[in-house]
Design a protein around this motif. Sequence first.
Motif, short mmCIF file in Angstrom:
data_model
loop_
_atom_site.label_atom_id
_atom_site.label_comp_id
_atom_site.label_asym_id
_atom_site.label_seq_id
_atom_site.Cartn_x
_atom_site.Cartn_y
_atom_site.Cartn_z
N GLY A 16 0.82 -1.21 0.00
CA GLY A 16 0.00 0.00 0.00
C GLY A 16 0.84 1.25 0.00
N ALA A 17 1.96 1.21 0.71
CA ALA A 17 2.85 2.38 0.78
C ALA A 17 3.45 2.68 -0.58
N ASN A 18 3.66 1.61 -1.38
CA ASN A 18 4.32 1.79 -2.67
C ASN A 18 3.32 1.91 -3.83
N ALA A 19 2.03 1.72 -3.52
CA ALA A 19 1.03 1.76 -4.59
C ALA A 19 0.94 3.16 -5.18
N ALA A 20 0.76 3.21 -6.50
CA ALA A 20 0.70 4.51 -7.17
C ALA A 20 -0.70 5.08 -7.09
N ASP A 21 -0.79 6.39 -6.90
CA ASP A 21 -2.07 7.08 -7.02
C ASP A 21 -2.46 7.15 -8.50
N VAL A 22 -3.73 7.01 -8.79
CA VAL A 22 -4.20 7.06 -10.17
C VAL A 22 -4.61 8.49 -10.52
N VAL A 23 -4.05 9.02 -11.59
CA VAL A 23 -4.43 10.33 -12.11
C VAL A 23 -5.17 10.10 -13.42
N LYS A 24 -6.42 10.52 -13.46
CA LYS A 24 -7.26 10.28 -14.62
C LYS A 24 -7.29 11.50 -15.54
N ILE A 25 -6.97 11.26 -16.80
CA ILE A 25 -7.08 12.29 -17.83
C ILE A 25 -8.27 11.95 -18.71
N GLY A 26 -9.26 12.84 -18.74
CA GLY A 26 -10.44 12.60 -19.57
C GLY A 26 -10.20 12.97 -21.02
N PHE A 27 -10.82 12.25 -21.91
CA PHE A 27 -10.74 12.53 -23.35
C PHE A 27 -12.14 12.53 -23.93
N ILE A 28 -12.47 13.55 -24.73
CA ILE A 28 -13.74 13.60 -25.44
C ILE A 28 -13.45 13.85 -26.92
N ILE A 60 4.24 12.79 -7.67
CA ILE A 60 3.62 14.07 -7.33
C ILE A 60 3.44 14.11 -5.83
N ASN A 61 3.97 15.15 -5.22
CA ASN A 61 3.94 15.28 -3.76
C ASN A 61 4.56 14.06 -3.07
N GLY A 62 5.64 13.56 -3.68
CA GLY A 62 6.40 12.46 -3.09
C GLY A 62 5.82 11.09 -3.33
N LYS A 63 4.66 10.98 -3.98
CA LYS A 63 4.04 9.68 -4.21
C LYS A 63 4.06 9.33 -5.69
N PRO A 64 4.34 8.07 -6.02
CA PRO A 64 4.28 7.66 -7.43
C PRO A 64 2.85 7.74 -7.95
N VAL A 65 2.72 8.13 -9.21
CA VAL A 65 1.40 8.24 -9.82
C VAL A 65 1.33 7.40 -11.09
N GLN A 66 0.16 6.91 -11.38
CA GLN A 66 -0.10 6.15 -12.59
C GLN A 66 -1.17 6.90 -13.37
N PHE A 67 -0.85 7.32 -14.59
CA PHE A 67 -1.80 8.06 -15.42
C PHE A 67 -2.66 7.08 -16.23
N THR A 68 -3.92 7.43 -16.39
CA THR A 68 -4.82 6.61 -17.20
C THR A 68 -5.74 7.52 -18.01
N LEU A 69 -6.10 7.08 -19.21
CA LEU A 69 -6.97 7.86 -20.09
C LEU A 69 -8.39 7.31 -20.00
N VAL A 70 -9.34 8.19 -19.72
CA VAL A 70 -10.76 7.83 -19.65
C VAL A 70 -11.46 8.51 -20.82
N SER A 71 -11.95 7.73 -21.78
CA SER A 71 -12.46 8.29 -23.04
C SER A 71 -13.98 8.28 -23.12
N GLN A 72 -14.51 9.31 -23.79
CA GLN A 72 -15.94 9.42 -24.07
C GLN A 72 -16.13 9.82 -25.52
N ASP A 73 -17.09 9.18 -26.18
CA ASP A 73 -17.45 9.50 -27.56
C ASP A 73 -18.57 10.53 -27.56
N ASP A 74 -18.33 11.69 -28.20
CA ASP A 74 -19.40 12.69 -28.27
C ASP A 74 -20.10 12.71 -29.63
N GLN A 75 -19.65 11.84 -30.55
CA GLN A 75 -20.26 11.73 -31.88
C GLN A 75 -20.30 13.07 -32.61
#
Length: 371
Positions: A16-28, A60-75
């Motif tokens: 748990g101490a080494n687990a990365a925080d998830v940073v979500k980047i949204g995509f439309i 970020i702020n001393g903690k490892p982070v894992q980036f992830t892309l969250v996508s949405q289709d707006d047609q």
Amino acid sequence: MKRTLLWTLLALAASGANAADVVKIGFIGPLTGPDAHWGKDNQNCAQLAIETLNSKGIKINGKPVQFTLVSQDDQEDPKQSTLAAQRLLDDGVNAVVGPFVSGTTIPASRIINQSGVPQFSVAVNATYTSLGYGNVFRLSAIDTRMGPAIAQYALNELKTKRIAIVDDRTAYSQGLADKFDAEIKRLGGQVVRREYTTPGQNNLSPIVTAIKATKPDLVFVAVSDSQAAPFALQMKQLGLTTKVLSGDMIQTDTFIKLSGKNGEGFMAAVAGNVLESRPQGAAFMKRYQQKYGKLPLSYGPQHYDAVMLAATAMQQANTIDPVKVKAALKKMTYEGVNATYRFDAKGDLVKAPITVYQVKQAKWAPIKVTY
């Protein structure tokens, strides 16, 4: 038994101490519909940036982070874009990249502004950064500069005087055409015909016929690649042989494929740079081609840069707090794949590149870059 339980608890605590925080980047973007090739390419570039960031072991702020892309289709539909924006906010994204065009970006920005997270878009319509929001960042030239720049190119470089204009009445298309129209007239040129169509309408013969009767030196078309191709065919069929200059939405391989020889000589002004001329451009193109088997479209690199901008601002602010991330974005200068990013007080890109391309032997070739 007690020792086993103790070791298990210690192991869980360590992991748990080494687990990365998830940073979500949204995509439309338009992942379905006639402009899905644009949307998918933009998504590919954003995903490539995510993978690049995760390979760096960022903290970020001393903690490892894992980036992830969250996508949405707006047609590419305004109603769908607002729904997509709300879904991303409900999912807790830390930044939003997109939507793609002005007609979807502007309504989505009203929703995204409620959360305050940074939003990045290549939309050119001036309204996007004129609503007073402090969280919007434009990745390309604004139409109040792009329209006049294209008009100046038409008059000064192409030496044209009599010009016809066609747009599809979307926020992107009409906004760009209006600015082009005003600058042509301001500089003493003559707009001999102004015609309108609608998205998806491919029977443009009546428009071509009306334009031909005015004998223009140039036709400026602000439509998509899927409409520009039948326009090129119908020009040939009806004997209209004038020069054609367009906005950025036709500068694709799709236009070349659909138009064939009819598109030869067509020109397009793109709110972006020639990647080969950028320090990181060639390397980016190579990585994209290796992963996806083709080269990126005109606005994919800006979507890559947007993800990198968000992550860099978070690192500089040492937090994902949107207030502090926005403050960092307003102060920073970032050397991206497509451009050097520095934003003014409204969120517009300072020194935004514009490149004019022309179809030469079935390929888009850059012929002019301005800033």
